[in-house]
Write a protein that holds these residues in place. Structure first.
Motif, mmCIF file in Angstrom:
data_model
loop_
_atom_site.group_PDB
_atom_site.id
_atom_site.type_symbol
_atom_site.label_atom_id
_atom_site.label_comp_id
_atom_site.label_asym_id
_atom_site.label_seq_id
_atom_site.Cartn_x
_atom_site.Cartn_y
_atom_site.Cartn_z
ATOM 1 N N ILE A 74 0.837 -1.193 0.000
ATOM 2 C CA ILE A 74 0.000 0.000 0.000
ATOM 3 C C ILE A 74 0.875 1.246 0.000
ATOM 4 O O ILE A 74 1.770 1.398 0.839
ATOM 5 C CB ILE A 74 -0.934 0.015 1.220
ATOM 6 C CG1 ILE A 74 -1.932 -1.142 1.135
ATOM 7 C CG2 ILE A 74 -1.676 1.344 1.312
ATOM 8 C CD1 ILE A 74 -2.866 -1.229 2.321
ATOM 9 N N ASN A 75 0.618 2.123 -0.936
ATOM 10 C CA ASN A 75 1.306 3.407 -1.015
ATOM 11 C C ASN A 75 0.505 4.407 -0.182
ATOM 12 O O ASN A 75 -0.518 4.918 -0.622
ATOM 13 C CB ASN A 75 1.398 3.848 -2.478
ATOM 14 C CG ASN A 75 2.191 5.133 -2.657
ATOM 15 O OD1 ASN A 75 2.250 5.958 -1.762
ATOM 16 N ND2 ASN A 75 2.787 5.296 -3.834
ATOM 17 N N SER A 104 -0.600 9.721 -6.789
ATOM 18 C CA SER A 104 -1.605 8.642 -6.793
ATOM 19 C C SER A 104 -2.172 8.350 -8.174
ATOM 20 O O SER A 104 -2.932 7.399 -8.334
ATOM 21 C CB SER A 104 -2.763 9.020 -5.861
ATOM 22 O OG SER A 104 -3.493 10.116 -6.385
ATOM 23 N N SER A 108 -3.379 -2.418 -8.311
ATOM 24 C CA SER A 108 -3.538 -3.606 -7.492
ATOM 25 C C SER A 108 -4.811 -3.513 -6.652
ATOM 26 O O SER A 108 -5.276 -2.417 -6.320
ATOM 27 C CB SER A 108 -2.329 -3.790 -6.563
ATOM 28 O OG SER A 108 -2.305 -2.780 -5.573
ATOM 29 N N GLN A 133 -4.202 -1.727 -3.274
ATOM 30 C CA GLN A 133 -4.060 -0.273 -3.407
ATOM 31 C C GLN A 133 -5.398 0.360 -3.759
ATOM 32 O O GLN A 133 -5.724 1.450 -3.293
ATOM 33 C CB GLN A 133 -3.021 0.077 -4.469
ATOM 34 C CG GLN A 133 -2.702 1.581 -4.545
ATOM 35 C CD GLN A 133 -1.996 2.090 -3.305
ATOM 36 O OE1 GLN A 133 -1.013 1.503 -2.849
ATOM 37 N NE2 GLN A 133 -2.485 3.197 -2.748
ATOM 38 N N ASN A 146 -7.079 3.243 -1.644
ATOM 39 C CA ASN A 146 -7.440 4.519 -2.260
ATOM 40 C C ASN A 146 -8.918 4.827 -2.057
ATOM 41 O O ASN A 146 -9.304 5.974 -1.798
ATOM 42 C CB ASN A 146 -7.128 4.492 -3.755
ATOM 43 C CG ASN A 146 -5.645 4.601 -4.053
ATOM 44 O OD1 ASN A 146 -4.826 4.714 -3.153
ATOM 45 N ND2 ASN A 146 -5.294 4.549 -5.327
#
Length: 273
Positions: A12-13, A90, A109, A112, A116
């Motif tokens: 996860i960003n 993002s 993904s 993610q 988001n």
């Protein structure tokens, strides 16, 4: 402008999640704020409110073109500005229907995408709360500050059927999603760093058509925050047709992801880096 730089990892960003949260908060505040704070005598039935609306012979509300264009332009400009601001972090999705389509097309993904989505939902509620703080009436004043009485929440114009609204939301979300894939995802795109402009114009076009029908959602997360906060603040009947603003946009974006998005991703792979 591209989504690919932040999509490949299964981790996860967090920066991307925060960017989506902040951008969504600003998007709700700016877009819904333009509806809530402008034109006290020229309201639109697709965005709920009561007062001196124009009505037809059956008592149903009719939109004024100048008000529609103002709000439509604000939403389109807002998404352009915020997409430019968050594209490098993002991808500038700022719409869970777009996030959903990117997940289906395997450009984003699943983990993610879920993260988001959570950020967008929180941001939508924050933006609606900030708008409430800006528009909440002082008990000592007789003036109505929020001219929609609902923070610009989406509702169905009684002049239109559920089927009309569903078709409009599905088609306009499909348009937006198609523009995103062709300008921001497709490696053959000629848009390059101008992709947010095309995306913003697509949002503008969608709002010109859909505002008289539903107030224009094409973005479930944009619809959710104002509905929640306005309901908690006493607004009525905001959930009667709310399902339309989820099912139709997600179906529209999902169809484009399957019909075109997956093929674009395959073409991108064949073209190499």
């Amino acid at each position: 402008f591209s989504y690919t730089a932040i999509m490949s990892s299964n981790k996860i960003n967090i920066k991307a999640v925060m960017a989506e949260c902040v951008a969504m908060a600003f998007f709700v505040y700016l877009g819904c704020g333009s509806a809530a704070l402008n034109d006290p005598n020229q309201r639109i039935s697709g965005i709920s409110g009561t007062g001196d609306e124009i009505v037809d012979g059956n008592g149903a509300n009719i939109s004024r073109p100048s008000w529609v264009q103002l709000v439509a332009f604000q939403f389109g400009l807002a998404i352009t500005v915020l997409a430019y601001a968050t594209a490098h972090i993002s991808g500038g999705q700022i719409n869970c229907a777009i996030t959903f389509a990117l997940v289906i097309a395997k450009e984003l993904s699943v983990i993610q995408g879920i993260a988001n989505f959570a950020g967008q939902m929180i941001g939508s509620i924050i933006g609606a709360c900030l708008l409430l703080g800006t528009t909440e009436n002082d008990i000592e004043t007789k003036f109505n500050i929020d001219f929609t009485n609902s923070l610009g929440a989406n509702t169905l114009n009684p002049r239109f059927s559920v089927g009309n609204a569903f078709m409009a939301e599905l088609l306009m979300t499909a348009l937006l999603t198609w523009v995103v894939f062709e300008t921001a995802v497709n490696k053959k795109s000629v848009a390059d760093n101008c992709a947010p402009i095309a995306i913003g114009l697509a949002v503008f076009l969608a709002h010109v058509v859909n505002i008289p029908i539903t107030g224009c959602s094409i973005n479930p997360t944009r619809s959710f925050g104002p509905a929640v906060v306005a309901s908690l603040n006493g607004a009525d009947d905001l959930w009667d047709d709310h399902w339309i603003f989820w099912v139709a946009p997600l179906l529209g974006s999902g169809l484009v992801a399957v019909v075109r998005g997956l093929f674009i991703m395959k073409e991108n792979e064949n073209d190499g880096p």
